[in-house]
Design a protein around this motif. Sequence first.
Motif, short mmCIF file in Angstrom:
data_model
loop_
_atom_site.label_atom_id
_atom_site.label_comp_id
_atom_site.label_asym_id
_atom_site.label_seq_id
_atom_site.Cartn_x
_atom_site.Cartn_y
_atom_site.Cartn_z
N LEU B 292 -6.76 -28.01 5.84
CA LEU B 292 -8.08 -28.13 5.19
C LEU B 292 -8.51 -29.59 5.03
CD1 LEU B 292 -7.59 -25.39 2.45
CD2 LEU B 292 -9.17 -25.29 4.38
N GLY B 293 -7.62 -30.53 5.35
CA GLY B 293 -7.96 -31.94 5.20
C GLY B 293 -8.11 -32.36 3.74
N LEU B 294 -7.33 -31.76 2.87
CA LEU B 294 -7.44 -32.05 1.43
C LEU B 294 -6.21 -32.80 0.92
CD1 LEU B 294 -8.75 -28.59 0.20
CD2 LEU B 294 -10.08 -30.70 0.39
N THR B 295 -6.44 -33.73 0.00
CA THR B 295 -5.34 -34.42 -0.70
C THR B 295 -5.35 -33.93 -2.13
OG1 THR B 295 -5.75 -36.35 0.67
CG2 THR B 295 -4.35 -36.66 -1.25
N PRO B 296 -4.24 -33.42 -2.62
CA PRO B 296 -4.25 -32.86 -3.97
C PRO B 296 -4.36 -33.94 -5.05
CG PRO B 296 -2.04 -32.81 -3.06
CD PRO B 296 -2.94 -33.31 -1.96
N LEU B 297 -4.97 -33.60 -6.17
CA LEU B 297 -5.13 -34.54 -7.26
C LEU B 297 -3.82 -34.77 -8.01
CD1 LEU B 297 -8.56 -33.19 -8.49
CD2 LEU B 297 -8.16 -35.44 -7.48
N LEU B 298 -3.02 -33.71 -8.15
CA LEU B 298 -1.78 -33.80 -8.92
C LEU B 298 -0.59 -33.39 -8.06
CD1 LEU B 298 -3.04 -32.05 -12.17
CD2 LEU B 298 -2.67 -34.50 -11.86
N ASP B 299 0.57 -33.92 -8.43
CA ASP B 299 1.79 -33.56 -7.72
C ASP B 299 2.91 -33.53 -8.74
OD1 ASP B 299 3.87 -33.15 -6.01
OD2 ASP B 299 3.56 -34.95 -4.81
#
Lengths: 341, 341
Positions: B292-299
């Motif tokens: 989806l080409g997304l970078t998550p905000l939290l990890d």
Amino acid sequence: PDQEIKSAALKRLANQARPRGSLGRLEPAAARLASICGRLDVKLDRKTIVTCAGDHGVVEEGVSLFPSEVTAQMVYNFVQGGASINVLAAHAGARVRVADLGVSHDFDPGLDILHKKIRKGTANMATGPAMTREEAAASVEAGIGIANQLADSPGLDLLGTGDMGIGNTTASSAIIAVYSGLPLKELVGPGTGLDEQGLDLKARVIKRALDLNRPDPADPMGVLARVGGLEIGGLAGLVIGAAARQIPVVCDGLISTAGALIACELCPAAGQYIFAGHRSRETGHEYMLRHLGLTPLLDLEMRLGEGTGAALAMHILDACTRILADIKTFEEVGIENAHEG
Amino acid sequence: PDQEIKSAALKRLANQARPRGSLGRLEPAAARLASICGRLDVKLDRKTIVTCAGDHGVVEEGVSLFPSEVTAQMVYNFVQGGASINVLAAHAGARVRVADLGVSHDFDPGLDILHKKIRKGTANMATGPAMTREEAAASVEAGIGIANQLADSPGLDLLGTGDMGIGNTTASSAIIAVYSGLPLKELVGPGTGLDEQGLDLKARVIKRALDLNRPDPADPMGVLARVGGLEIGGLAGLVIGAAARQIPVVCDGLISTAGALIACELCPAAGQYIFAGHRSRETGHEYMLRHLGLTPLLDLEMRLGEGTGAALAMHILDACTRILADIKTFEEVGIENAHEG
């Protein structure tokens, strides 16, 4: 920290009606908060972020894009409420207190900051020690005093640390160079926005400061005096002061963590009270976190300082307190736990 | 999304009195929120997390530690307010709505959930398609309907997605296997807590389901029908429905992102409205985010579902709106910007 409370917290978390361990790093953080605060139902209502400010003589070597004057200008910006930390602290429900440990500017004594100036900026560490040992100790004591003052009135459940000081990524990188022993090329970051050439210069200036001052890692007060900063001493004192009062501390990025590192070298027990708010993009920060054995709560590629990463992380710490206190156990909701089957 | 607003947002962020780019990933997220909402002063006051529930016939293959009955039990737990998502949504200032897309249980029609049951659980995908194409389409339409319903009343500024369904990491892993083409060994995670042996079984069951049903990645509704789930269809519909109403959506982990993936395959424009709340520990999730080409905000190493990662990320999205609207520019505070010098 109370180890019995910690065990009780971990047990409750393990029995909650959800897959075991499924709240990841929130769980050990929640248990640690409980152990620090001595109860399972932790309330972090009274939050303050202390932004320590100081200037750096090393700026005359050209290590920053901004002139030293910007430190004082930003202090006024904090007081007026328009800076990044004001916005993110308000969002976190935290107060901001600005502490002048060593800004090269005479503030009106009536200005609403914590007036703790030790001297007007450090000396240029590339040509001699940044300050005397007495000045370094005074900056740490000032930080301890601020923590005590806040804990006494208005009361303090969670302390966030932040910094303002043109040139202070240079001092902080020098400190982690002392403790990691790694080459400066690996440790030096762009600060306010240096290009490759600027980074080279910054690394060379730090190398010169280290060669000249020969800071000894076994003598953290000496490290602070020789290649540190007045606000970094204040940040170290804040951590020690909060720990002594059993108050959790959430650190911001490179500079705040440099202060925390000095604090833990001076007083190893302080480490149990520290949470790393975020992972800064400044490369040296990662090595500081490793040195302190901390995993940051957030990783948003920020590199702003002021306490902004600490402010954002406060929400996560609040969430930790809520999951521990409020999520029901399998038993409480009448569902059979797979792990008991 | 409005590209002119996005440019104006990025320009304002670049002129704020702080080092350029220093708020890291908050900055593009803030600009994207502004472009979606069509204004620089975005207010995400009305937040709802929709937790879609459904059961999975494949559970009879032994792919989960918990029996299917737990899905319905957790729905009651959500309604009573004692579950993880209730706690974290309350902390985020969000409402929780539970939607029954396909739980294998007859809920009282008076129960305060969104009654959208398509059928009582999917069929076992290891022995045939999980559902018919018509049922899959109905589940997506139900999700679109929920988004529209919430947008109409009480109004919706930010939608969070979440899931509940014993067995649904198996279906979600099958979906990412279809789209990534990677071997199942790399994609399959422990779900509610499988051990190595359980993981092997789960991978073999998914392999069997894929070999039998031969889902075609070019036909996302077919993929949903053959190896998906009713709640996953609902989650896809939520994303499409919110995007159609120009409402930003924050996704939770593996299952919610499987729904978002199906949504984007059905309707690529929907991708512009999606924020990845967090990176799940479920291994397949990383590949979905890449797709989806997304970078998550939290990890935070969470793997709980229900919408918990979305809830925590809402605070970060709120912070994005505040930094854009409230941090003053160099010009406004009378400090010279190094980048202009």
